[in-house]
Design a protein around this motif. Sequence first.
Motif, PDB file in Angstrom:
ATOM      1  N   GLN A 261       0.830  -1.201   0.000  1.00 36.18           N
ATOM      2  CA  GLN A 261       0.000   0.000   0.000  1.00 36.18           C
ATOM      3  C   GLN A 261       0.871   1.260   0.000  1.00 36.18           C
ATOM      4  OE1 GLN A 261      -2.571   0.413   3.390  1.00 36.18           O
ATOM      5  NE2 GLN A 261      -3.995   1.736   2.313  1.00 36.18           N
ATOM      6  N   ASP A 262       1.959   1.215   0.747  1.00 31.63           N
ATOM      7  CA  ASP A 262       2.885   2.348   0.747  1.00 31.63           C
ATOM      8  C   ASP A 262       3.489   2.558  -0.635  1.00 31.63           C
ATOM      9  OD1 ASP A 262       2.410   2.841   3.373  1.00 31.63           O
ATOM     10  OD2 ASP A 262       4.226   1.885   4.126  1.00 31.63           O
ATOM     11  N   LEU A 263       3.851   1.451  -1.293  1.00 34.40           N
ATOM     12  CA  LEU A 263       4.407   1.571  -2.634  1.00 34.40           C
ATOM     13  C   LEU A 263       3.395   2.158  -3.607  1.00 34.40           C
ATOM     14  CD1 LEU A 263       6.357  -1.814  -2.999  1.00 34.40           C
ATOM     15  CD2 LEU A 263       7.259   0.442  -2.422  1.00 34.40           C
ATOM     16  N   VAL A 264       2.126   1.745  -3.474  1.00 37.11           N
ATOM     17  CA  VAL A 264       1.083   2.284  -4.349  1.00 37.11           C
ATOM     18  C   VAL A 264       0.936   3.786  -4.134  1.00 37.11           C
ATOM     19  CG1 VAL A 264      -1.400   2.273  -4.803  1.00 37.11           C
ATOM     20  CG2 VAL A 264      -0.168   0.114  -4.572  1.00 37.11           C
ATOM     21  N   ARG A 265       0.969   4.220  -2.860  1.00 36.14           N
ATOM     22  CA  ARG A 265       0.861   5.654  -2.587  1.00 36.14           C
ATOM     23  C   ARG A 265       2.045   6.417  -3.179  1.00 36.14           C
ATOM     24  NH1 ARG A 265      -1.318   4.211   2.680  1.00 36.14           N
ATOM     25  NH2 ARG A 265       0.790   4.269   3.544  1.00 36.14           N
ATOM     26  N   GLU A 266       3.234   5.825  -3.097  1.00 31.36           N
ATOM     27  CA  GLU A 266       4.409   6.468  -3.683  1.00 31.36           C
ATOM     28  C   GLU A 266       4.241   6.624  -5.194  1.00 31.36           C
ATOM     29  OE1 GLU A 266       7.378   7.563  -2.627  1.00 31.36           O
ATOM     30  OE2 GLU A 266       7.172   7.212  -0.490  1.00 31.36           O
ATOM     31  N   VAL A 267       3.763   5.551  -5.842  1.00 26.78           N
ATOM     32  CA  VAL A 267       3.586   5.601  -7.295  1.00 26.78           C
ATOM     33  C   VAL A 267       2.528   6.624  -7.670  1.00 26.78           C
ATOM     34  CG1 VAL A 267       2.822   4.277  -9.302  1.00 26.78           C
ATOM     35  CG2 VAL A 267       4.381   3.241  -7.653  1.00 26.78           C
ATOM     36  N   GLN A 268       1.431   6.662  -6.936  1.00 26.96           N
ATOM     37  CA  GLN A 268       0.379   7.633  -7.230  1.00 26.96           C
ATOM     38  C   GLN A 268       0.872   9.059  -7.075  1.00 26.96           C
ATOM     39  OE1 GLN A 268      -2.692   6.338  -4.514  1.00 26.96           O
ATOM     40  NE2 GLN A 268      -3.640   4.986  -6.020  1.00 26.96           N
ATOM     41  N   ALA A 269       1.637   9.300  -6.015  1.00 26.49           N
ATOM     42  CA  ALA A 269       2.183  10.644  -5.824  1.00 26.49           C
ATOM     43  C   ALA A 269       3.160  10.995  -6.934  1.00 26.49           C
ATOM     44  CB  ALA A 269       2.873  10.731  -4.456  1.00 26.49           C
ATOM     45  N   LEU A 270       3.969  10.009  -7.359  1.00 33.06           N
ATOM     46  CA  LEU A 270       4.906  10.243  -8.448  1.00 33.06           C
ATOM     47  C   LEU A 270       4.172  10.541  -9.745  1.00 33.06           C
ATOM     48  CD1 LEU A 270       7.837  10.246  -9.446  1.00 33.06           C
ATOM     49  CD2 LEU A 270       7.634   7.788  -9.810  1.00 33.06           C
ATOM     50  N   GLN A 271       3.091   9.809  -9.996  1.00 31.68           N
ATOM     51  CA  GLN A 271       2.301  10.059 -11.201  1.00 31.68           C
ATOM     52  C   GLN A 271       1.680  11.449 -11.170  1.00 31.68           C
ATOM     53  OE1 GLN A 271      -0.396   6.726 -11.104  1.00 31.68           O
ATOM     54  NE2 GLN A 271       0.960   5.407 -12.318  1.00 31.68           N
ATOM     55  N   ALA A 272       1.246  11.879  -9.980  1.00 36.17           N
ATOM     56  CA  ALA A 272       0.677  13.219  -9.865  1.00 36.17           C
ATOM     57  C   ALA A 272       1.714  14.290 -10.171  1.00 36.17           C
ATOM     58  CB  ALA A 272       0.108  13.423  -8.458  1.00 36.17           C
ATOM     59  N   VAL A 273       2.925  14.080  -9.667  1.00 31.57           N
ATOM     60  CA  VAL A 273       4.004  15.034  -9.950  1.00 31.57           C
ATOM     61  C   VAL A 273       4.339  15.044 -11.437  1.00 31.57           C
ATOM     62  CG1 VAL A 273       6.435  15.535  -9.536  1.00 31.57           C
ATOM     63  CG2 VAL A 273       4.957  14.925  -7.634  1.00 31.57           C
ATOM     64  N   GLN A 274       4.377  13.844 -12.058  1.00 34.63           N
ATOM     65  CA  GLN A 274       4.671  13.773 -13.479  1.00 34.63           C
ATOM     66  C   GLN A 274       3.590  14.465 -14.302  1.00 34.63           C
ATOM     67  OE1 GLN A 274       7.426  12.579 -14.989  1.00 34.63           O
ATOM     68  NE2 GLN A 274       8.260  12.337 -12.932  1.00 34.63           N
ATOM     69  N   ALA A 275       2.335  14.282 -13.900  1.00 32.30           N
ATOM     70  CA  ALA A 275       1.243  14.948 -14.616  1.00 32.30           C
ATOM     71  C   ALA A 275       1.347  16.461 -14.472  1.00 32.30           C
ATOM     72  CB  ALA A 275      -0.105  14.453 -14.077  1.00 32.30           C
ATOM     73  N   GLU A 276       1.700  16.915 -13.265  1.00 31.19           N
ATOM     74  CA  GLU A 276       1.872  18.354 -13.045  1.00 31.19           C
ATOM     75  C   GLU A 276       3.025  18.882 -13.895  1.00 31.19           C
ATOM     76  OE1 GLU A 276       3.190  21.429  -9.470  1.00 31.19           O
ATOM     77  OE2 GLU A 276       3.129  19.272  -9.137  1.00 31.19           O
ATOM     78  N   ARG A 277       4.122  18.104 -13.944  1.00 28.69           N
ATOM     79  CA  ARG A 277       5.278  18.537 -14.734  1.00 28.69           C
ATOM     80  C   ARG A 277       4.915  18.639 -16.215  1.00 28.69           C
ATOM     81  NH1 ARG A 277      10.206  14.888 -13.771  1.00 28.69           N
ATOM     82  NH2 ARG A 277      10.274  16.112 -11.857  1.00 28.69           N
TER      83      ARG A 277
END
Length: 366
Positions: free
Chosen positions: A156-172
């Motif tokens: 679950q922690d890994l999923v949250r990390e990936v989701q946050a990373l995807q959000a940052v990538q989308a923002e970028r």
Amino acid sequence: MYGPSPASALRRALGDDRALDVLIALAAFALMIIDVPGLAAADNSLTGATVPPVLAAGSATLLLRRKWPWIPYLAALVFLGWLHQLTLIQFALYSLGRFRGRRTAVVATVLYVAVACALYYVLDWGHRAETLSSFLSLVVPVGVLSSAVGVATYRQDLVREVQALQAVQAERASVARDVHDMVGRELTMLAVTAEVRARRALGGPHEQDFDSLAETARRAHHMLNEIIVARADERTATPGLDGLASLAAETRRAGTPVTLSVSDRAYGLSPLRQAAVYRVVQECLTNAVKHARGEGVSVTIGVRGGELHVHVRNRLPSTVPPTAPVSSGTGTFSMRERVESMGGALTTRRTSTTYEVEATLPSGTA
């Protein structure tokens, strides 16, 4: 008026991580202490007075479960053979799955079942009247369920990390598109205008100046395209904490002294959190150079409990600069948006002599 709860007071005193570890150790001790009469009378030679200290010592190993989860696991195996206790092994297997992942949890569970079978056959655990299948029907579910819950939390922690990373990538990607569309258009217009002026000034003293301006605008547009294309899909485009030293050195060369303090624990954080910290510090130093050039800036980054703390403080100039700095006014908003997207908070504070920015993010190590 009600006072703080014991759990809240414990979190303030020890931090979220340590407080949780203490509560888990106390819970394990409470569950084991229920069986004190049985342990003292039947299972071994311990007396009612000696069992609680032994159980307390075993439970205390859970305080090491984050950094050294094998220690409570080994203590649980000792308790399994000596005191015939299954409680501590549940917490130990959960901790291994939670902090070391699936592979470690599987190995630890298989080893635990093997030790339990050896105890059944070799050391005569006192359950020889039972069949092996009925014995394992208790031992195996205890281990498998404990490990599975730990691994599920780890994933679950890994999923949250990936989701946050995807959000940052989308923002970028969104920011890159906006920069390309708006800034690229202005550079194109500048190049076209300069070319037109160069044709009008053909043979005049300013013809080469306009040609040079048009060429500079074209090069700037080309560089803008190259940067956006290169960074659009690159996850490591933003430096981590290792890049702060060069960032501070660059700011010093611009005439603004910088003192940088980064705790060792911060370097163990995920690249995503390190990138967020870098961007916050970068924006703060940029603002300091714009609005308070020459004034000292202090940057402090540390991890306390389950939180990452970033504190940037700069002195304000005693006199108003003769020219207003070029500023869009969106730097603080961008910092706050980035921090809040990761479940954190950012606050700013201005006094008569200083300006401070403080960001708090989950460390992701709980």
